[in-house]
Design an enzyme around this catalytic site. Structure first.
Site, PDB file in Angstrom:
ATOM      1  N   GLY A  81      41.689  31.201  38.968  1.00 30.15           N
ATOM      2  CA  GLY A  81      40.633  30.207  39.154  1.00 30.15           C
ATOM      3  C   GLY A  81      39.965  29.901  37.819  1.00 30.15           C
ATOM      4  O   GLY A  81      40.139  30.639  36.845  1.00 30.15           O
ATOM      5  N   GLN A  83      37.071  30.340  36.930  1.00 30.24           N
ATOM      6  CA  GLN A  83      36.194  31.449  36.531  1.00 30.24           C
ATOM      7  C   GLN A  83      36.919  32.790  36.619  1.00 30.24           C
ATOM      8  O   GLN A  83      36.294  33.834  36.816  1.00 30.24           O
ATOM      9  CB  GLN A  83      34.928  31.466  37.386  1.00 30.24           C
ATOM     10  CG  GLN A  83      33.906  30.420  36.972  1.00 30.24           C
ATOM     11  CD  GLN A  83      33.469  30.598  35.521  1.00 30.24           C
ATOM     12  OE1 GLN A  83      33.436  31.697  34.985  1.00 30.24           O
ATOM     13  NE2 GLN A  83      33.154  29.493  34.868  1.00 30.24           N
ATOM     14  N   SER A  84      38.237  32.775  36.465  1.00 31.20           N
ATOM     15  CA  SER A  84      39.015  34.009  36.576  1.00 31.20           C
ATOM     16  C   SER A  84      38.631  35.051  35.523  1.00 31.20           C
ATOM     17  O   SER A  84      38.670  34.769  34.315  1.00 31.20           O
ATOM     18  CB  SER A  84      40.502  33.670  36.436  1.00 31.20           C
ATOM     19  OG  SER A  84      41.258  34.828  36.187  1.00 31.20           O
ATOM     20  N   ASN A  85      38.290  36.240  35.987  1.00 30.76           N
ATOM     21  CA  ASN A  85      38.040  37.353  35.056  1.00 30.76           C
ATOM     22  C   ASN A  85      39.336  37.814  34.413  1.00 30.76           C
ATOM     23  O   ASN A  85      39.367  38.236  33.261  1.00 30.76           O
ATOM     24  CB  ASN A  85      37.428  38.538  35.812  1.00 30.76           C
ATOM     25  CG  ASN A  85      36.095  38.195  36.422  1.00 30.76           C
ATOM     26  OD1 ASN A  85      35.183  37.770  35.721  1.00 30.76           O
ATOM     27  ND2 ASN A  85      35.976  38.354  37.735  1.00 30.76           N
ATOM     28  N   CYS A  87      41.932  35.919  33.675  1.00 29.39           N
ATOM     29  CA  CYS A  87      42.322  34.994  32.601  1.00 29.39           C
ATOM     30  C   CYS A  87      41.474  35.221  31.354  1.00 29.39           C
ATOM     31  O   CYS A  87      41.991  35.244  30.236  1.00 29.39           O
ATOM     32  CB  CYS A  87      42.206  33.544  33.081  1.00 29.39           C
ATOM     33  SG  CYS A  87      43.496  33.130  34.286  1.00 29.39           S
TER      34      CYS A  87
END
Ligand SMILES: *Cc1c(COP(=O)(O)O)cnc(C)c1O
Length: 341
Positions: A81, A83-85, A87
């Site tokens: 997403g 807001q992926s942690n 990524c």
């Protein structure tokens, strides 16, 4: 002498500040648990693995990045997403190791450059944003496209699945299971339960397999933040059986206990009820610990409800694995409201 894993760990890069602390949540335990014959609540501070790269994904990426280097890759491609942690952690790990990073993100084109997405850009990652429908329909083809694109420019990339959850990534929490055993031994207890937020299943899979291989009495429960209990039952087994194929270690998957609680997902992934925000405020103000609205806030809120329901009654110790995620507090700021003069 604490028990140790009966398998040898593969190559791993030391990127995190390990071991992370295991701390008691004194005031939360006193308010929600101890007066009702419930357990002491402990928190494994995996939100402290390493400042910008903090959280659970770093443990997985220690193994995944080692694999990328050993295969001669110079680029990491992964997805999540906006807001992926995972990524954000990959972007910073890439920067730390001098590897290129390409992020395939699910979001709207006008997604605010805030929270994790801001850090992705600071770390110099290349970011491609796809609409939720295109992402859902074509993720595999999008990965293949970028893999080929880098190859055409002479770059070898490693494609990392969602959350680095697969038979390689779960080494992170297999190794963490060993670390937890050492924590228990120095603190003088063995918990009846470990709980964590579960999203792509790899953290839960590593802990579940770790507890089985270490033959401890501790049960592992993943509090789902999306999907369904059936999804995690099968995803956790899929990651563990992938691990089994990669390592050649035979496992009896039928005897594996996979604990999932899917009752606190709320409206859906990345969307939380007001009670979750209340829990985040309560834990921050009572304990000085920051939870996030997507993962740890939901899971911890679920844990508090289950304590209230008496599910953990008679247990002495429960460990909550704090998997990180604090940077997403900022883009969700509108869901909090505070008085100030
Ligand atoms: C990814 C993530 C999780 C879930 O871990 P999985 O291994 O994907 O199930 C939990 N908490 C945070 C903060 C995360 O970023």
């Amino acid at each position: 002498m604490p028990k140790s894993l009966p398998v040898e760990l593969p190559e791993r890069l030391c990127l995190g500040n390990l071991p992370t602390p295991l701390q008691p949540l004194v005031r939360i335990s006193e308010r929600y648990s101890l007066p009702f014959d419930g357990p002491r609540i402990w928190v494994k501070r995996d939100d402290l693995t390493e400042f910008g790269m903090s959280g659970n994904k770093l443990r997985k990426l220690e193994f995944v990045a080692a694999e990328a280097l050993s295969r001669g890759c110079d680029t990491l491609i992964t997805c999540g997403g906006a807001q992926s942690n995972h990524c954000r952690t990959t972007a910073l790990v890439g920067a730390r190791l001098g590897l290129g990073v390409h992020l395939i993100l699910r979001g709207e084109p006008d997604t605010a450059v805030d929270g994790n997405l801001l850090l992705d850009h600071l770390a110099g990652a290349n970011v491609s944003i796809y609409s939720p429908s295109e992402y859902a329909a074509n993720l595999e083809q999008i990965f293949a496209y970028w893999h080929e694109e880098y190859l055409a420019h002479g770059h070898h990339s490693l494609c990392i699945p969602t959350g680095a959850s697969d038979g390689l990534g779960i080494w992170g929490y297999l190794a963490a299971s060993q670390e937890l055993i050492e924590d228990y031994s120095s603190q003088g207890f063995e918990p009846e339960h470990i709980v964590c937020a579960t999203g792509s299943g790899g953290t839960q899979a590593g802990l579940t397999l770790g507890c089985q291989l270490l033959q401890v009495k501790t049960g592992v429960t993943g509090y789902a933040v999306c999907d369904s209990a059936a999804y995690f039952q099968s995803k956790v087994r899929e990651d563990i059986s992938h691990w089994s194929r990669l390592t050649g270690i035979d496992l009896d998957l039928s005897s594996l206990k996979v604990g999932v609680n899917a009752n606190y997902i709320g409206p859906g992934y990345g969307v939380a009820d007001p009670e979750v925000y209340q829990t985040i405020i309560e834990v921050a103000s009572l304990e000085g610990i920051l939870l996030d609205p997507v993962y740890t806030g939901k899971a911890f809120h679920g844990l508090l409800q289950q304590l209230r329901n008496g599910i953990y009654q008679g247990c002495s110790n429960v460990v909550f694995v704090h998997t990180g995620g604090q940077f997403s507090l900022f883009p969700y700021r509108k869901n909090f409201s505070f008085q100030q003069d």
